[in-house]
Scaffold this motif. Structure first.
Motif, mmCIF file in Angstrom:
data_model
loop_
_atom_site.group_PDB
_atom_site.id
_atom_site.type_symbol
_atom_site.label_atom_id
_atom_site.label_comp_id
_atom_site.label_asym_id
_atom_site.label_seq_id
_atom_site.Cartn_x
_atom_site.Cartn_y
_atom_site.Cartn_z
ATOM 1 N N ARG A 296 59.616 -17.583 -63.113
ATOM 2 C CA ARG A 296 60.460 -18.761 -62.902
ATOM 3 C C ARG A 296 60.147 -19.439 -61.548
ATOM 4 N NH1 ARG A 296 66.515 -16.897 -64.940
ATOM 5 N NH2 ARG A 296 65.969 -16.607 -67.143
ATOM 6 N N GLU A 299 57.126 -21.549 -61.903
ATOM 7 C CA GLU A 299 57.398 -22.818 -62.560
ATOM 8 C C GLU A 299 58.021 -23.831 -61.579
ATOM 9 O OE1 GLU A 299 59.891 -22.067 -65.866
ATOM 10 O OE2 GLU A 299 58.370 -20.971 -67.024
ATOM 11 N N ASN A 302 55.402 -25.050 -59.216
ATOM 12 C CA ASN A 302 54.558 -26.066 -59.849
ATOM 13 C C ASN A 302 55.263 -27.424 -59.866
ATOM 14 O OD1 ASN A 302 52.452 -24.290 -60.338
ATOM 15 N ND2 ASN A 302 53.251 -23.674 -62.354
ATOM 16 N N THR A 303 56.556 -27.388 -60.194
ATOM 17 C CA THR A 303 57.334 -28.642 -60.169
ATOM 18 C C THR A 303 57.354 -29.233 -58.763
ATOM 19 O OG1 THR A 303 58.729 -27.844 -61.971
ATOM 20 C CG2 THR A 303 59.585 -29.668 -60.637
#
Length: 472
Positions: A296, A299, A302-303
């Motif tokens: 998580r 992720e 990356n955002t």
């Protein structure tokens, strides 16, 4: 009264001209009254002297006793008043004629009466000679009539009041006309100068004169025209400057708001990652499952990275607009290339793509930036379309312009949200946008890129869905 005269150019010129004309006229009249009688007296004296010289020449050729006829003839002359004869001892000698004695008495009486009454001037000359029968020297005094001189002097005195009145009237009229002619252009120029001091330039002088005042009038017209143009340009420049200042203020405020929003948006994923890492390090509850929360955290990282890249793109657009290179691009090729990259997502959502484009459609722009425009608009249509929706993509060239549009069906945007769609970090549905990974900067970047290319993106709800379009 004196203050009014001092403040009026017309009054000053009028009074000065009137005074000069009066003085000149009276001076001329005085000179005439003085010199004309004198000139006439001199003329009479010359005539009297000529006749007396002729008379003396005749007397020198006759004897004393035979000169009576000559004396009678000489005294009978209208311009001779009287004659006196003296011997060498200075004694008066009676004239050798009885007729002369009678005439002499009359002349003496008239001369005395006139002399006591009107004081008529009498001309006199003395001459020395000798009769033909004697060597004694005699002195002959000749008195000439000069009544014309007195009459001439009296005439000047009698006509003086009339002449003075005529001179006053003529001097007044001439002074008024002269003052009007001289001061009219000066007063007009003075009035114009007052208007110029108040920056009233909507006037024009009739510059038909060819003298120095005419040159001044033409110069003032030219000056007015140039000042009017300069003021117009200055006002336009001031308006443009004010608009630029206001625009800069708006840009500065937009930058401030943008970076404030950036700080807020970046703070959220950073806080989440920090919390997850601390939970895993401390081994608290569910955070003991490191594999799950590390995934998580990746992720979210990356955002976060994607958001930072978008912020950098915006920064480049605002600070380095002149450095972008513009090429001739085939937008059809760019669209098809992006659709190929998102083919899996399109298939997963069972979306139908309808293309309405020519084989090639060229535009002028920066390749990297325009790829981002097409990818953001088409990507939003793909991401936010429900399962089984239809997406219409069209690109048509018309008179050196290309109109692009993308419409996705089965979805609408609330009317109050449409004006805010291109604001930074604005999301129509906050929860769904975060799940789909949207940062809220995509449409903001699209609009900024199109502005750099002289275009603008518009959005509207259609009967079947939402349509984004622009012309470039």
């Amino acid at each position: 009264m004196i203050k009014k005269i001092e403040s009026s150019l017309f009054a000053k010129v009028f009074l000065i001209t009137l005074s000069m004309l009066l003085c000149a006229s009276l001076l001329v009249f005085g000179l005439l009254a003085w010199f004309m009688p004198q000139t006439y007296s001199n003329r009479l004296n010359i005539i009297l002297d000529e006749r007396a010289q002729d008379f003396i020449s005749e007397l020198e050729q006759v004897t004393f006793s035979g000169s009576g006829g000559l004396f009678d003839q000489f005294i009978a002359d209208m311009e001779i008043n009287s004659v006196e004869l003296y011997n060498s001892s200075g004694d008066w000698v009676p004239l050798p004629t009885e007729e002369f004695d009678n005439e002499w008495g009359v002349n003496i009486a008239q001369s005395t009466e006139v002399g006591l009454g009107e004081k008529t001037p009498i001309l006199s000359n003395s001459y020395y000679f000798s009769f033909a029968d004697s060597s004694d020297r005699y002195m002959l005094t000749v008195y000439g009539e000069a009544e014309q001189i007195a009459e001439l002097q009296q005439s000047f005195i009698r006509i003086f009041p009339f002449i003075l009145l005529v001179v006053l009237v003529v001097a007044f009229v001439v002074s008024w006309m002269y003052s009007h002619i001289i001061t009219k252009p000066v007063l007009a120029i003075s009035s114009i100068s007052e208007k110029m001091s108040d920056l009233q330039l909507d006037w024009k002088i009739d510059g038909r004169r060819t003298d120095e005042l005419g040159i001044l009038e033409k110069s003032l017209n030219t000056l007015s025209h140039n000042l009017s143009n300069a003021l117009s340009e200055l006002q336009s420049a001031n308006k443009k400057l004010a608009a630029d200042i206001e625009h800069e203020k708006e840009l500065e405020q937009a930058r401030t708001d943008f970076f404030s929003a950036v700080s807020h948006e970046l703070k959220t994923p950073v806080t989440i990652i920090k919390g997850q890492l601390e939970g895993m390090i401390l081994g608290i509850g569910a955070y003991k499952d490191h594999e799950k929360y590390l995934s998580r955290a990746l992720e979210i990282a990356n955002t976060l990275e994607s958001m930072v890249q978008e912020v950098l793109t915006i920064s480049r657009l605002e600070t380095a607009e002149e450095q972008f290179r513009y090429d001739r691009l085939d937008c059809v090729q760019i669209i098809k290339s992006y659709l190929s990259e998102t083919e899996d997502l399109i298939a997963e959502k069972d979306l139908q793509i309808h293309l309405d484009m020519s084989p090639t459609t060229f535009i002028s722009g920066n390749k990297m930036l325009m790829e981002k425009v097409f990818s953001n608009l088409i990507g939003n249509a793909v991401k936010y379309s429900p399962y089984g929706a239809i997406i219409y993509i069209s690109a048509h060239a018309d008179y050196e312009q290309v109109e692009f549009s993308v419409e996705n069906t089965d979805v609408h945007i609330p009317g109050d949200s449409i004006p805010k769609l291109f604001d930074a970090f604005y999301r129509v549905e906050q929860s769904r946008s975060r799940k789909t990974g949207g940062s809220g900067l995509g449409l903001y970047i699209v609009q900024a890129i199109l502005h750099h290319h002289g275009s603008e993106c518009t959005v509207c709800n259609t009967q079947s869905g939402v349509k984004f379009s622009f012309i470039i």
